[in-house]
Design a protein around this motif. Structure first.
Motif, mmCIF file in Angstrom:
data_model
loop_
_atom_site.group_PDB
_atom_site.id
_atom_site.type_symbol
_atom_site.label_atom_id
_atom_site.label_comp_id
_atom_site.label_asym_id
_atom_site.label_seq_id
_atom_site.Cartn_x
_atom_site.Cartn_y
_atom_site.Cartn_z
ATOM 1 N N LEU A 158 0.838 -1.215 0.000
ATOM 2 C CA LEU A 158 0.000 0.000 0.000
ATOM 3 C C LEU A 158 0.864 1.253 0.000
ATOM 4 C CD1 LEU A 158 -2.786 -1.013 2.566
ATOM 5 C CD2 LEU A 158 -3.101 -0.571 0.120
ATOM 6 N N ALA A 159 1.911 1.228 0.809
ATOM 7 C CA ALA A 159 2.759 2.416 0.942
ATOM 8 C C ALA A 159 3.443 2.784 -0.373
ATOM 9 C CB ALA A 159 3.781 2.203 2.041
ATOM 10 N N THR A 160 3.685 1.782 -1.226
ATOM 11 C CA THR A 160 4.348 2.109 -2.498
ATOM 12 C C THR A 160 3.360 2.606 -3.548
ATOM 13 O OG1 THR A 160 4.130 -0.135 -3.320
ATOM 14 C CG2 THR A 160 6.194 0.405 -2.171
ATOM 15 N N ARG A 161 2.070 2.265 -3.374
ATOM 16 C CA ARG A 161 1.106 2.622 -4.430
ATOM 17 C C ARG A 161 0.105 3.686 -4.054
ATOM 18 N NH1 ARG A 161 -0.077 -2.589 -7.702
ATOM 19 N NH2 ARG A 161 1.691 -3.834 -7.059
ATOM 20 N N ALA A 162 -0.101 3.861 -2.762
ATOM 21 C CA ALA A 162 -1.229 4.722 -2.376
ATOM 22 C C ALA A 162 -0.857 5.680 -1.251
ATOM 23 C CB ALA A 162 -2.396 3.842 -1.938
ATOM 24 N N VAL A 163 -1.664 6.717 -1.126
ATOM 25 C CA VAL A 163 -1.548 7.637 0.002
ATOM 26 C C VAL A 163 -2.961 7.877 0.543
ATOM 27 C CG1 VAL A 163 0.512 8.905 -0.784
ATOM 28 C CG2 VAL A 163 -1.758 9.602 -1.594
ATOM 29 N N ILE A 164 -3.038 8.457 1.728
ATOM 30 C CA ILE A 164 -4.338 8.907 2.236
ATOM 31 C C ILE A 164 -4.130 10.382 2.547
ATOM 32 C CG2 ILE A 164 -6.089 8.635 4.027
ATOM 33 C CD1 ILE A 164 -4.955 5.707 4.321
ATOM 34 N N GLU A 165 -4.613 11.216 1.633
ATOM 35 C CA GLU A 165 -4.256 12.628 1.706
ATOM 36 C C GLU A 165 -5.478 13.499 1.936
ATOM 37 O OE1 GLU A 165 -0.496 13.636 -0.631
ATOM 38 O OE2 GLU A 165 -2.143 14.607 -1.714
ATOM 39 N N LEU A 166 -5.402 14.333 2.977
ATOM 40 C CA LEU A 166 -6.530 15.200 3.346
ATOM 41 C C LEU A 166 -6.210 16.646 3.016
ATOM 42 C CD1 LEU A 166 -6.644 13.248 6.533
ATOM 43 C CD2 LEU A 166 -8.813 13.847 5.426
ATOM 44 N N PRO A 167 -7.248 17.470 2.857
ATOM 45 C CA PRO A 167 -6.975 18.906 2.730
ATOM 46 C C PRO A 167 -6.291 19.371 4.015
ATOM 47 C CG PRO A 167 -9.334 18.420 2.422
ATOM 48 C CD PRO A 167 -8.685 17.154 2.857
ATOM 49 N N SER A 168 -5.429 20.379 3.925
ATOM 50 C CA SER A 168 -4.778 20.817 5.164
ATOM 51 C C SER A 168 -5.584 21.948 5.809
ATOM 52 C CB SER A 168 -3.339 21.240 4.892
ATOM 53 O OG SER A 168 -3.364 22.276 3.957
ATOM 54 N N ILE A 169 -5.490 22.007 7.122
ATOM 55 C CA ILE A 169 -6.276 23.009 7.861
ATOM 56 C C ILE A 169 -5.498 24.324 7.900
ATOM 57 C CG2 ILE A 169 -7.333 23.587 10.090
ATOM 58 C CD1 ILE A 169 -7.571 20.583 10.612
ATOM 59 N N SER A 200 -19.070 21.605 -1.399
ATOM 60 C CA SER A 200 -18.951 20.680 -2.531
ATOM 61 C C SER A 200 -18.160 21.253 -3.705
ATOM 62 C CB SER A 200 -20.351 20.273 -3.018
ATOM 63 O OG SER A 200 -21.105 21.436 -3.335
ATOM 64 N N GLN A 201 -17.956 22.582 -3.709
ATOM 65 C CA GLN A 201 -17.222 23.210 -4.804
ATOM 66 C C GLN A 201 -16.382 24.368 -4.262
ATOM 67 O OE1 GLN A 201 -20.677 24.383 -7.316
ATOM 68 N NE2 GLN A 201 -19.953 22.845 -8.778
ATOM 69 N N VAL A 202 -15.359 24.756 -5.020
ATOM 70 C CA VAL A 202 -14.625 25.982 -4.696
ATOM 71 C C VAL A 202 -15.372 27.093 -5.408
ATOM 72 C CG1 VAL A 202 -12.425 27.184 -4.741
ATOM 73 C CG2 VAL A 202 -12.455 24.681 -4.660
ATOM 74 N N GLY A 203 -16.160 27.859 -4.649
ATOM 75 C CA GLY A 203 -17.026 28.868 -5.248
ATOM 76 C C GLY A 203 -18.291 28.222 -5.787
ATOM 77 N N HIS A 236 -18.051 25.447 15.224
ATOM 78 C CA HIS A 236 -16.659 25.444 14.763
ATOM 79 C C HIS A 236 -16.639 25.684 13.278
ATOM 80 C CE1 HIS A 236 -13.757 23.822 17.718
ATOM 81 N NE2 HIS A 236 -14.870 23.508 18.360
ATOM 82 N N LYS A 237 -15.618 26.373 12.817
ATOM 83 C CA LYS A 237 -15.455 26.517 11.366
ATOM 84 C C LYS A 237 -14.003 26.242 11.026
ATOM 85 C CE LYS A 237 -15.180 30.606 9.112
ATOM 86 N NZ LYS A 237 -15.590 31.849 8.419
ATOM 87 N N TRP A 238 -13.796 25.425 9.995
ATOM 88 C CA TRP A 238 -12.438 25.177 9.532
ATOM 89 C C TRP A 238 -12.289 25.727 8.118
ATOM 90 C CZ3 TRP A 238 -15.210 21.283 12.079
ATOM 91 C CH2 TRP A 238 -14.695 20.919 13.323
ATOM 92 N N LEU A 239 -11.190 26.424 7.900
ATOM 93 C CA LEU A 239 -10.821 26.840 6.548
ATOM 94 C C LEU A 239 -9.773 25.842 6.069
ATOM 95 C CD1 LEU A 239 -10.806 28.894 4.174
ATOM 96 C CD2 LEU A 239 -9.091 30.193 5.445
ATOM 97 N N LEU A 240 -10.080 25.154 4.981
ATOM 98 C CA LEU A 240 -9.195 24.085 4.500
ATOM 99 C C LEU A 240 -8.581 24.481 3.169
ATOM 100 C CD1 LEU A 240 -11.640 21.081 5.149
ATOM 101 C CD2 LEU A 240 -9.894 22.001 6.698
ATOM 102 N N SER A 241 -7.304 24.212 3.046
ATOM 103 C CA SER A 241 -6.624 24.530 1.795
ATOM 104 C C SER A 241 -6.842 23.394 0.799
ATOM 105 C CB SER A 241 -5.128 24.693 2.068
ATOM 106 O OG SER A 241 -4.440 24.634 0.850
ATOM 107 N N VAL A 242 -7.239 23.749 -0.415
ATOM 108 C CA VAL A 242 -7.389 22.718 -1.448
ATOM 109 C C VAL A 242 -6.472 23.035 -2.640
ATOM 110 C CG1 VAL A 242 -9.682 21.877 -0.786
ATOM 111 C CG2 VAL A 242 -9.515 23.855 -2.280
ATOM 112 N N GLY A 243 -5.377 23.707 -2.338
ATOM 113 C CA GLY A 243 -4.327 23.930 -3.348
ATOM 114 C C GLY A 243 -4.545 25.161 -4.205
#
Ligand code: SAH
Ligand code: SF4
Length: 366
Positions: free
Chosen positions: A56-67, A107-110, A78-85
């Motif tokens: 799994l480590a060679t093929r996949a990641v588990i990647e979340l938006p960063s806070i 569900s969308q950026v904007g 609570h409100k979180w602002l998450l970076s989506v790049g």
């Protein structure tokens, strides 16, 4: 490039496991580690063989938006602002109540639909969120609120018991990704939420309402906001493409499949625009044949909105007209407005790719 397992629902994880020569039940284990226990490090997934963890480590990641930021309001919201790049950010809001915790998911950026009273709509549209970015909001909320990660107590009650797709964006304009994320919310090996506790809110994309009914009928909220086409055309421009009559017909078709026996109609209360007694009477006539509940939302302002919130008195009179006609009516309590977390205030950070003229084109061709 490694694939992000957070983009996969149960079925696609089974396919992935088969592809890498593993048994299908491994998908179930992965789902539980990722979504129930909030674990993203393959090495900590103790019931997976070492060889599988390495694979799994060679093929996949588990990647979340960063806070990027984490705000807490005086009322517990609570409100979180998450970076989506690429300089874009989205917002997620958690609203605790006595017997439930509701997460308002983006569900969308904007948003391209440009409703005139909505701060997200004013910002234009950048892109659809991926499944990982949608389900990641739920993952992050449960993790940050401290209700997952204890592998010895998988039945720990999660902080989030209800999800409403009422954050930034039009969920039905990002159909496939939203439905895959809904599948994960409902999957017993992931979040195990009941269909009744997951609500999609739409401004009225009629063909997509029909597709949702076929693919994943969760509770449905429809943003009505006006009792006639002339006014709705102005407030919710997509009405020009899918007028009220067609929208109500789609609601009628949805009801037999819906987990609840009513549709929720949302109605934002705008001072002097849609909040008179005659508007209320017109609304009664309009919805009388549709099993529904009305949810009146006092307008939440943002800079340069050009609208004012209806007075408390006007909201009360409007509500009374509906209630006298035996329509179940609630007035949404404004939560978290000290951290700009109330409905319609979610702005995030949107690098607009569709400027106004392009946006209008989107509306008329969709
Ligand atoms: N795009 C979807 C879901 C996101 S908006 C939709 O339009 O339904 C969630 C709800 O907040 C909708 O009912 C929307 O009309 C409402 N809303 C938008 N701007 C608002 C504002 N400034 N004040 C109060 N409610 C608002
Ligand atoms: Fe988009 Fe909903 Fe805002 Fe309208 S109200 S612009 S559909 S997010």
């Amino acid at each position: 490039m490694s694939i992000n397992l957070l983009n996969y629902d149960g079925k696609s994880l089974v396919d992935f496991c088969t592809e890498i020569g593993e048994k299908p039940f491994r998908a179930r284990q992965l789902l539980r580690w990722i979504h129930q226990f909030g674990i993203v490090d393959f090495d900590l997934m103790s019931d997976l063989a070492k060889s599988l963890r390495e694979k799994l480590a060679t093929r996949a990641v588990i990647e979340l938006p960063s806070i990027m930021s984490d705000y807490a309001a005086a009322d517990g919201t609570h409100k979180w602002l998450l970076s989506v790049g690429a300089g874009n950010g989205i917002e997620t809001v958690f609203i605790p109540e006595a017997n439930r915790g509701t997460l308002c998911v983006s569900s969308q950026v904007g948003c391209a639909l440009a409703c005139t009273f909505c701060s997200t709509g004013k910002q234009g549209f950048n892109r659809n969120l991926t499944v990982a970015e949608i389900i990641g909001q739920l993952w992050i909320a449960n993790k940050k609120l401290g209700t997952c990660g204890d592998v010895t107590k998988p039945q720990t009650r999660k902080a989030v018991t209800n999800v409403v797709m009422m954050g930034m964006g039009e969920p039905l304009a990002n159909f496939e990704n939203v439905v895959t994320a809904l599948d994960l919310m409902l999957d017993d090996h992931a979040y195990g939420l009941s269909r009744r506790r997951v609500t999609v809110s739409t401004s009225g994309l009629v063909p997509a309402i029909d597709r949702l009914r076929e693919r994943c009928p969760v509770a449905l909220a429809v943003s009505l906001h006006a009792p006639n086409d002339a006014l709705r055309d102005q407030l919710v421009p997509i009405n020009k493409k899918y007028p009220i009559r067609e929208l109500l017909a789609a609601c009628q078709r949805y009801l037999p499949a819906a987990p609840r026996d009513f549709i929720t109609f949302e109605y934002v209360m705008l001072d002097g625009v849609n909040d008179s007694v005659s508007h209320a009477r017109e609304l009664v006539k309009l919805v009388q044949d549709t099993p529904c509940k009305l949810n009146l939302i006092p307008f939440n302002s943002f800079s340069d909105s050009g609208y004012r919130r209806s007075s408390t008195e006007a909201v009360k009179i409007f509500r009374d007209v509906l209630m006298h006609a035996e329509l179940v009516t609630t007035v949404r309590k404004t939560r978290g407005d000290d951290i700009a977390a109330a409905c319609g205030q979610l702005a995030g950070q949107v690098k607009d790719k569709t400027h106004r003229s392009a946006r209008l084109k989107v509306e008329t061709t969709q």
